[in-house]
Design an enzyme around this catalytic site. Structure first.
Site, PDB file in Angstrom:
ATOM      1  N   HIS A   1       2.410  11.990  -1.091  1.00  0.00           N
ATOM      2  CA  HIS A   1       3.076  11.151  -0.705  1.00  0.00           C
ATOM      3  C   HIS A   1       3.781  10.260  -1.748  1.00  0.00           C
ATOM      4  CE1 HIS A   1       0.637  11.527   2.915  1.00  0.00           C
ATOM      5  NE2 HIS A   1      -0.496  11.682   2.172  1.00  0.00           N
TER       6      HIS A   1
ATOM      7  N   ARG B   1       0.344   5.304   3.310  1.00  0.00           N
ATOM      8  CA  ARG B   1       0.438   4.534   4.664  1.00  0.00           C
ATOM      9  C   ARG B   1       1.779   3.850   4.582  1.00  0.00           C
ATOM     10  NH1 ARG B   1      -5.631   2.152   4.747  1.00  0.00           N
ATOM     11  NH2 ARG B   1      -6.742   4.310   5.024  1.00  0.00           N
TER      12      ARG B   1
ATOM     13  N   PRO C   1      -5.838  -3.595  -1.975  1.00  0.00           N
ATOM     14  CA  PRO C   1      -6.219  -4.232  -3.246  1.00  0.00           C
ATOM     15  C   PRO C   1      -6.119  -5.680  -3.454  1.00  0.00           C
ATOM     16  CG  PRO C   1      -4.952  -2.274  -3.428  1.00  0.00           C
ATOM     17  CD  PRO C   1      -4.745  -2.722  -2.047  1.00  0.00           C
ATOM     18  N   GLU C   2      -6.931  -6.079  -4.322  1.00  0.00           N
ATOM     19  CA  GLU C   2      -7.004  -7.589  -4.724  1.00  0.00           C
ATOM     20  C   GLU C   2      -6.733  -8.051  -5.826  1.00  0.00           C
ATOM     21  OE1 GLU C   2     -10.400  -9.851  -2.968  1.00  0.00           O
ATOM     22  OE2 GLU C   2     -10.488  -8.362  -0.979  1.00  0.00           O
TER      23      GLU C   2
ATOM     24  N   ARG D   1      -5.960 -29.811   3.984  1.00  0.00           N
ATOM     25  CA  ARG D   1      -5.886 -28.564   4.832  1.00  0.00           C
ATOM     26  C   ARG D   1      -6.483 -28.702   6.044  1.00  0.00           C
ATOM     27  NH1 ARG D   1      -2.413 -24.470   3.840  1.00  0.00           N
ATOM     28  NH2 ARG D   1      -1.697 -26.001   2.488  1.00  0.00           N
TER      29      ARG D   1
END
Length: 288
Positions: free
Chosen positions: A95, A116, A2-3, A162
């Site tokens: 789960h 997971r 998920p973002e 950077r």
């Protein structure tokens, strides 16, 4: 994984269904779900009992629930984590890892489900003086582009210093948080930027344009409920997002670019994939 938009959808659900409630008790059903709580599952449950849940917060892909002036419940969904508000009588999910009950008569509880087991919940001290009650482990995470605290000038200056490439920079959580692989490809496509463009070549107007498109694609995804490619990402009511139907770049290999009709391409990139239009997003020309 998920973002930002997916996590924001979950935050909104927590704000509606959990904020303001007091924890009656918590049950840890799998030790990996609290592995970031170093004192262990029993301490996690004991400290959570009796806590009043404050306003749900998010920074990037992380979300947390302030409990008092010095402690916060931090959550990370990982690749398959789900925070679900379920009726007490609802059957346990296969789960189910953590159950949090409340001391009211609303008849619902908060469940952390994780197939997971890469995600988890943990209790942490908050950064002293932080108006958001920011958990200490997130102190190094930069503000995300939807936060009021996000400073475009600071971001642009950091980008130029950077000395990397633009997509790597977008995924660097110390520069800008919440932008993952999918939405980086989408924002770069909207900005007509190649993913390997050196950050040193980014002018202030180009950075401003990119940030605008990042915010747009995040807002569009948020309005659609996030992006789901399988059943693992859901909001607190168990509903999947559907922004994947509107993606312009990610996952569209060999399909025509929505702008120019050129077949989209996919290239391996840092154990992932980058999707781009070879015509609209040409490789960078140094000095441009």
């Amino acid at each position: 994984m998920p973002e930002l938009p997916e996590v924001e959808v979950v935050r909104i659900g927590l704000e509606r269904w959990v904020t303001g409630r007091t924890v009656a008790d918590a049950e840890v059903l799998h030790p990996r779900a609290v592995r970031r709580h170093l004192a262990g599952g029993e301490d996690f449950a004991d400290r959570l009992s009796g806590a009043l849940i404050g306003p749900a917060r998010r920074r990037g892909k992380y979300l947390w629930l302030p409990l008092d002036g010095t402690t916060a419940l931090l959550g990370h969904l990982g690749m398959s984590g789900q925070l679900l508000v379920q009726p007490h009588a609802a059957p346990d999910e296969t789960h189910l890892r953590i159950r949090i009950r409340f001391d009211d008569a609303l008849g619902t509880e908060l469940r952390f489900v994780d197939q997971r087991t890469f995600g988890g919940l943990s209790l942490h001290d908050t950064v002293p003086g932080s108006p958001l009650a920011l958990p200490v482990p997130l102190a190094h995470i930069a503000p995300d582009p939807l936060e009021d605290a996000f400073d475009e000038e600071v971001f642009h200056a950091a980008l130029r210093r950077r000395r990397t490439t633009i997509k790597r920079a977008l995924l660097d959580q110390s520069l800008i948080s919440g932008v993952g692989n999918i939405y980086a490809d989408e924002a770069l496509w909207r900005s007509r930027l190649h993913y390997e463009r050196p950050t040193a070549t980014m002018t202030r107007p180009r950075t401003a344009e990119l940030v605008t498109h990042i915010r747009e694609v995040m807002s569009d995804a948020l309005a659609a409920g996030g992006t789901s490619f399988d059943s693992l990402y859901v909001n607190v009511n168990g509903e999947s997002g559907y922004f994947d139907r509107s993606l312009d770049a990610y996952g569209r290999e060999n399909e025509p670019c929505r702008r120019c009709g050129t077949p989209m391409r996919r290239r391996p990139w840092m154990n992932r994939s980058s999707y781009f239009c070879p015509r609209c997003q040409r490789p960078p020309v140094i000095g441009r």
